[in-house]
Design an enzyme around this catalytic site. Structure first.
Site, PDB file in Angstrom:
ATOM      1  N   ASP A  28      11.081   7.264   5.107  1.00  0.00           N
ATOM      2  CA  ASP A  28       9.694   7.353   5.368  1.00  0.00           C
ATOM      3  C   ASP A  28       9.311   8.830   4.716  1.00  0.00           C
ATOM      4  OD1 ASP A  28       7.211   5.756   7.200  1.00  0.00           O
ATOM      5  OD2 ASP A  28       6.779   7.429   5.749  1.00  0.00           O
ATOM      6  N   SER A 143       0.100  -8.655   0.579  1.00  0.00           N
ATOM      7  CA  SER A 143      -0.765  -8.694   1.484  1.00  0.00           C
ATOM      8  C   SER A 143      -1.647  -9.838   1.151  1.00  0.00           C
ATOM      9  CB  SER A 143      -1.941  -7.413   1.222  1.00  0.00           C
ATOM     10  OG  SER A 143      -2.999  -7.584   1.702  1.00  0.00           O
ATOM     11  N   TYR A 156      -5.844  -2.352  -4.831  1.00  0.00           N
ATOM     12  CA  TYR A 156      -4.958  -2.724  -3.845  1.00  0.00           C
ATOM     13  C   TYR A 156      -4.404  -3.863  -4.082  1.00  0.00           C
ATOM     14  CZ  TYR A 156      -2.896  -3.418   0.920  1.00  0.00           C
ATOM     15  OH  TYR A 156      -2.267  -3.794   1.973  1.00  0.00           O
TER      16      TYR A 156
HETATM   17  C1  LIG Z   1      -8.386   7.012   0.256  1.00  0.00           C
HETATM   18  C2  LIG Z   1      -8.927   6.394   1.775  1.00  0.00           C
HETATM   19  C3  LIG Z   1      -9.288   5.045   1.619  1.00  0.00           C
HETATM   20  C4  LIG Z   1      -9.716   4.309   3.121  1.00  0.00           C
HETATM   21  C5  LIG Z   1     -10.349   3.094   3.324  1.00  0.00           C
HETATM   22  C6  LIG Z   1      -9.175   1.996   2.681  1.00  0.00           C
HETATM   23  C7  LIG Z   1      -8.991   1.060   4.216  1.00  0.00           C
HETATM   24  C8  LIG Z   1      -8.441  -0.070   3.607  1.00  0.00           C
HETATM   25  C9  LIG Z   1      -7.662  -0.569   4.927  1.00  0.00           C
HETATM   26  C10 LIG Z   1      -6.902  -1.832   4.654  1.00  0.00           C
HETATM   27  C11 LIG Z   1      -5.624  -2.092   5.198  1.00  0.00           C
HETATM   28  C12 LIG Z   1      -5.143  -3.304   5.426  1.00  0.00           C
HETATM   29  C13 LIG Z   1      -4.968  -4.138   4.057  1.00  0.00           C
HETATM   30  C14 LIG Z   1      -4.530  -5.328   4.387  1.00  0.00           C
HETATM   31  O1  LIG Z   1      -3.827  -5.789   3.253  1.00  0.00           O
HETATM   32  C15 LIG Z   1      -5.503  -6.659   4.846  1.00  0.00           C
HETATM   33  C16 LIG Z   1      -6.453  -6.326   3.996  1.00  0.00           C
HETATM   34  O2  LIG Z   1      -6.783  -6.491   2.881  1.00  0.00           O
HETATM   35  S1  LIG Z   1      -8.106  -6.344   5.321  1.00  0.00           S
HETATM   36  C17 LIG Z   1      -9.493  -6.199   4.102  1.00  0.00           C
HETATM   37  C18 LIG Z   1      -9.957  -4.708   3.847  1.00  0.00           C
HETATM   38  N1  LIG Z   1     -11.104  -4.707   3.131  1.00  0.00           N
HETATM   39  C19 LIG Z   1     -11.234  -3.736   2.384  1.00  0.00           C
HETATM   40  O3  LIG Z   1     -10.663  -2.871   2.479  1.00  0.00           O
HETATM   41  C20 LIG Z   1     -12.729  -3.771   1.442  1.00  0.00           C
HETATM   42  C21 LIG Z   1     -12.839  -2.701   0.751  1.00  0.00           C
HETATM   43  N2  LIG Z   1     -14.206  -2.420   0.230  1.00  0.00           N
HETATM   44  C22 LIG Z   1     -14.813  -1.874   0.829  1.00  0.00           C
HETATM   45  O4  LIG Z   1     -14.919  -0.853   1.735  1.00  0.00           O
HETATM   46  C23 LIG Z   1     -16.530  -1.578   0.086  1.00  0.00           C
HETATM   47  O5  LIG Z   1     -16.614  -2.739  -0.526  1.00  0.00           O
HETATM   48  C24 LIG Z   1     -16.582  -0.557  -0.673  1.00  0.00           C
HETATM   49  C25 LIG Z   1     -15.411  -0.298  -1.899  1.00  0.00           C
HETATM   50  C26 LIG Z   1     -16.290   0.963   0.432  1.00  0.00           C
HETATM   51  C27 LIG Z   1     -18.003  -0.098  -1.370  1.00  0.00           C
HETATM   52  O6  LIG Z   1     -18.625  -0.617  -0.187  1.00  0.00           O
HETATM   53  P1  LIG Z   1     -20.313   0.108  -0.554  1.00  0.00           P
HETATM   54  O7  LIG Z   1     -20.236   1.698  -0.824  1.00  0.00           O
HETATM   55  O8  LIG Z   1     -21.044  -0.203   0.807  1.00  0.00           O
HETATM   56  O9  LIG Z   1     -20.726  -0.611  -1.783  1.00  0.00           O
HETATM   57  P2  LIG Z   1     -22.133  -0.692  -2.058  1.00  0.00           P
HETATM   58  O10 LIG Z   1     -23.102   0.396  -1.920  1.00  0.00           O
HETATM   59  O11 LIG Z   1     -22.038  -1.134  -3.685  1.00  0.00           O
HETATM   60  O12 LIG Z   1     -22.656  -2.050  -1.589  1.00  0.00           O
HETATM   61  C28 LIG Z   1     -23.475  -3.094  -1.883  1.00  0.00           C
HETATM   62  C29 LIG Z   1     -23.747  -4.055  -1.031  1.00  0.00           C
HETATM   63  O13 LIG Z   1     -22.523  -5.048  -0.994  1.00  0.00           O
HETATM   64  C30 LIG Z   1     -21.907  -4.890   0.423  1.00  0.00           C
HETATM   65  N3  LIG Z   1     -20.644  -4.802   0.441  1.00  0.00           N
HETATM   66  C31 LIG Z   1     -19.688  -3.795  -0.255  1.00  0.00           C
HETATM   67  N4  LIG Z   1     -18.564  -4.047  -0.058  1.00  0.00           N
HETATM   68  C32 LIG Z   1     -18.459  -5.257   0.661  1.00  0.00           C
HETATM   69  C33 LIG Z   1     -17.258  -6.119   1.005  1.00  0.00           C
HETATM   70  N5  LIG Z   1     -16.023  -5.518   0.938  1.00  0.00           N
HETATM   71  N6  LIG Z   1     -17.607  -7.237   1.913  1.00  0.00           N
HETATM   72  C34 LIG Z   1     -18.921  -7.477   1.913  1.00  0.00           C
HETATM   73  N7  LIG Z   1     -20.006  -6.674   1.666  1.00  0.00           N
HETATM   74  C35 LIG Z   1     -19.840  -5.549   0.928  1.00  0.00           C
HETATM   75  C36 LIG Z   1     -22.547  -3.455   1.005  1.00  0.00           C
HETATM   76  O14 LIG Z   1     -22.521  -3.789   2.289  1.00  0.00           O
HETATM   77  C37 LIG Z   1     -23.880  -3.641   0.366  1.00  0.00           C
HETATM   78  O15 LIG Z   1     -24.754  -4.360   1.122  1.00  0.00           O
HETATM   79  P3  LIG Z   1     -26.053  -3.990   1.481  1.00  0.00           P
HETATM   80  O16 LIG Z   1     -25.923  -2.796   2.545  1.00  0.00           O
HETATM   81  O17 LIG Z   1     -26.752  -3.526   0.098  1.00  0.00           O
HETATM   82  O18 LIG Z   1     -26.619  -5.006   2.241  1.00  0.00           O
HETATM   83  N1  LIG Z   2      -1.870  -3.665   8.384  1.00  0.00           N
HETATM   84  C1  LIG Z   2      -2.409  -4.577   7.760  1.00  0.00           C
HETATM   85  O1  LIG Z   2      -3.188  -5.472   8.183  1.00  0.00           O
HETATM   86  C2  LIG Z   2      -1.342  -5.198   6.578  1.00  0.00           C
HETATM   87  C3  LIG Z   2      -1.903  -6.263   6.103  1.00  0.00           C
HETATM   88  C4  LIG Z   2      -1.340  -6.725   4.931  1.00  0.00           C
HETATM   89  C5  LIG Z   2      -0.341  -5.664   4.124  1.00  0.00           C
HETATM   90  N2  LIG Z   2      -0.033  -4.548   4.591  1.00  0.00           N
HETATM   91  C6  LIG Z   2       0.810  -3.691   4.347  1.00  0.00           C
HETATM   92  O2  LIG Z   2       1.890  -3.518   5.038  1.00  0.00           O
HETATM   93  C7  LIG Z   2       2.616  -2.164   4.684  1.00  0.00           C
HETATM   94  C8  LIG Z   2       2.652  -1.407   5.898  1.00  0.00           C
HETATM   95  O3  LIG Z   2       1.272  -1.124   6.335  1.00  0.00           O
HETATM   96  P1  LIG Z   2       0.632  -0.686   7.801  1.00  0.00           P
HETATM   97  O4  LIG Z   2      -0.323  -1.487   8.176  1.00  0.00           O
HETATM   98  O5  LIG Z   2       1.983  -0.826   8.678  1.00  0.00           O
HETATM   99  O6  LIG Z   2       0.518   0.748   7.390  1.00  0.00           O
HETATM  100  P2  LIG Z   2       0.967   2.343   8.090  1.00  0.00           P
HETATM  101  O7  LIG Z   2       0.312   3.298   7.355  1.00  0.00           O
HETATM  102  O8  LIG Z   2       0.785   2.110   9.412  1.00  0.00           O
HETATM  103  O9  LIG Z   2       2.603   2.370   7.614  1.00  0.00           O
HETATM  104  C9  LIG Z   2       2.768   2.530   6.252  1.00  0.00           C
HETATM  105  C10 LIG Z   2       3.917   3.623   5.902  1.00  0.00           C
HETATM  106  O10 LIG Z   2       4.288   3.848   4.680  1.00  0.00           O
HETATM  107  C11 LIG Z   2       4.545   5.217   4.413  1.00  0.00           C
HETATM  108  N3  LIG Z   2       4.430   5.506   3.308  1.00  0.00           N
HETATM  109  C12 LIG Z   2       3.163   5.630   2.248  1.00  0.00           C
HETATM  110  N4  LIG Z   2       3.345   6.142   1.267  1.00  0.00           N
HETATM  111  C13 LIG Z   2       4.908   6.278   0.967  1.00  0.00           C
HETATM  112  C14 LIG Z   2       5.538   6.650   0.322  1.00  0.00           C
HETATM  113  N5  LIG Z   2       5.270   6.867  -1.137  1.00  0.00           N
HETATM  114  N6  LIG Z   2       7.039   6.836   0.466  1.00  0.00           N
HETATM  115  C15 LIG Z   2       7.567   6.242   1.645  1.00  0.00           C
HETATM  116  N7  LIG Z   2       6.735   5.933   2.714  1.00  0.00           N
HETATM  117  C16 LIG Z   2       5.287   5.811   2.219  1.00  0.00           C
HETATM  118  C17 LIG Z   2       3.305   6.031   5.411  1.00  0.00           C
HETATM  119  O11 LIG Z   2       4.186   7.404   5.597  1.00  0.00           O
HETATM  120  C18 LIG Z   2       3.602   4.961   6.819  1.00  0.00           C
HETATM  121  O12 LIG Z   2       4.529   5.224   7.514  1.00  0.00           O
HETATM  122  C19 LIG Z   2       1.892  -1.738   3.616  1.00  0.00           C
HETATM  123  O13 LIG Z   2       2.625  -2.043   2.182  1.00  0.00           O
HETATM  124  C20 LIG Z   2       0.408  -2.524   3.650  1.00  0.00           C
HETATM  125  O14 LIG Z   2      -0.138  -2.520   2.434  1.00  0.00           O
HETATM  126  C21 LIG Z   2      -0.457  -4.226   5.814  1.00  0.00           C
END
Ligand SMILES: CCCCCCCCCCCCC[C@H](O)CC(=O)SCCNC(=O)CCNC(=O)[C@H](O)C(C)(C)COP(=O)(O)OP(=O)(O)OC[C@H]1O[C@@H](n2cnc3c(N)ncnc32)[C@H](O)[C@@H]1OP(=O)(O)O
Ligand SMILES: NC(=O)c1ccc[n+]([C@@H]2O[C@H](COP(=O)([O-])OP(=O)(O)OC[C@H]3O[C@@H](n4cnc5c(N)ncnc54)[C@H](O)[C@@H]3O)[C@@H](O)[C@H]2O)c1
Length: 249
Positions: A28, A143, A156
């Site tokens: 890590d 994911s 992503y």
């Molecule tokens: C660099 C650091 C980044 C940290 C943030 C990243 C965190 C991600 C963590 C995920 C880890 C687990 C991942 C794993 O694999 C499992 C998953 O995938 S879990 C699902 C995770 N989902 C997301 O990450 C969604 C990402 N999207 C968003 O967060 C938003 O879409 C956005 C990119 C921030 C944009 O949002 P806004 O700024 O609100 O956008 P707008 O202003 O254009 O909004 C217009 C309108 O649409 C609605 N809206 C926006 N996004 C969404 C959405 N994803 N789902 C539903 N509706 C959405 C928004 O609410 C507005 O509605 P209104 O307010 O007008 O009614």
């Molecule tokens: N948590 C969830 O719901 C979820 C869902 C789907 C997929 N995933 C995937 O599972 C994996 C683990 O996620 P998590 O939720 O445990 O996150 P986490 O942030 O707890 O752990 C991620 C780890 O990866 C390490 N890392 C990041 N960049 C790195 C790099 N360049 N080299 C080496 N290490 C690095 C971080 O230091 C951290 O320890 C990720 O690939 C994420 O995309 C997570």
């Protein structure tokens, strides 16, 4: 070796391996050494070691594998959990998706995962084959976003879709070497990464999971990885681990 093994799903996987009688190199980023030290204290230095490793670096990954060899540890399984997540739309009020942000996610998640797979495969190929003619297994982490990418997940989801897509070609490439390749596509698991989402969003997402109706426990991810390691017939496939959840837009 478990990359990203200091936190979340990787940490739970490393703990599962240690508890199951295995030895694990937690690879890590340097800043995660404190978390890794906790695991070394819990399981003992003979079971868990830490390697400072950026998965995008050939030197770092080779160094982590060399550290295992120096400890006279063979590498039988490589689990790639290292990953990052961002949230940005293709086009928003701020303009087009930042290209550097997109590239960084691909570099860490996709290229980093492949970098580890290719170097771990080289190390595994030197192993003695077991009764199934197998020398090791490579397990990658995608994911459900690879299939159900939400609004704001283009970077992503792309990075994870590529990980899913590389599973079968890697398995086919490495079959002559007796090395398997599998991918797990987790749904929602309570880890520091998911905790980057607003609490309200976390709760909302978790409440939508059909069964069990809750966020996943990282130990359940580790349990599946353990099953993949021990089941020689699992090869070339991506397994969703999501409680039947399908993400909405
Ligand atoms: C660099 C650091 C980044 C940290 C943030 C990243 C965190 C991600 C963590 C995920 C880890 C687990 C991942 C794993 O694999 C499992 C998953 O995938 S879990 C699902 C995770 N989902 C997301 O990450 C969604 C990402 N999207 C968003 O967060 C938003 O879409 C956005 C990119 C921030 C944009 O949002 P806004 O700024 O609100 O956008 P707008 O202003 O254009 O909004 C217009 C309108 O649409 C609605 N809206 C926006 N996004 C969404 C959405 N994803 N789902 C539903 N509706 C959405 C928004 O609410 C507005 O509605 P209104 O307010 O007008 O009614
Ligand atoms: N948590 C969830 O719901 C979820 C869902 C789907 C997929 N995933 C995937 O599972 C994996 C683990 O996620 P998590 O939720 O445990 O996150 P986490 O942030 O707890 O752990 C991620 C780890 O990866 C390490 N890392 C990041 N960049 C790195 C790099 N360049 N080299 C080496 N290490 C690095 C971080 O230091 C951290 O320890 C990720 O690939 C994420 O995309 C997570």
């Amino acid at each position: 070796m478990v990359t990203g093994g200091a936190s979340g799903l990787g940490r739970a996987t490393a703990a599962h391996i240690a508890r199951s009688g295995g030895r694990v190199m937690v690879a890590d980023l340097p800043g995660q050494s404190g978390l890794a030290d906790e695991m070394i204290s819990e399981f003992g230095a003979d079971k868990v070691k830490f390697a400072a490793c950026d998965v995008t670096s050939e030197e770092d990954v080779s160094g982590a594998l060399a550290a295992m060899k120096a400890a006279d540890w063979s590498i039988n399984a490589s689990v790639s959990c290292a990953g990052i997540a961002v949230a940005a739309k293709t086009l928003s009020k701020k303009g087009p998706h930042d290209l550097k942000m997109f590239s960084t996610v691909i570099k860490v998640n996709t290229i980093g995962t492949f970098n580890v797979a290719r170097l771990a495969a080289e190390a595994m190929a030197a192993n003695e084959a077991d009764a199934n003619g197998q020398r090791g297994v490579i397990i990658n982490t995608a994911s459900i976003a690879a299939m159900d990418g939400q609004i704001g997940q283009v970077a992503y989801a792309s990075s994870k879709g590529a990980i899913t897509a590389m599973t079968l070609p890697i398995a086919r490439d490495l079959a002559p070497n007796g090395i398997r390749c599998m991918t797990v596509a987790p749904g929602l698991f309570l880890t520091p990464l998911l905790e980057k989402l607003p609490e309200k969003v976390q709760h909302h997402l978790g409440s939508q999971i059909p069964c069990p109706n809750r966020l996943g426990d990282p130990a359940e991810f580790g349990q599946l990885v353990g099953s993949i390691i021990t089941n020689p017939m699992l090869n070339g496939e991506t397994i969703r681990l999501d409680g039947a959840y399908r993400m909405p837009p």
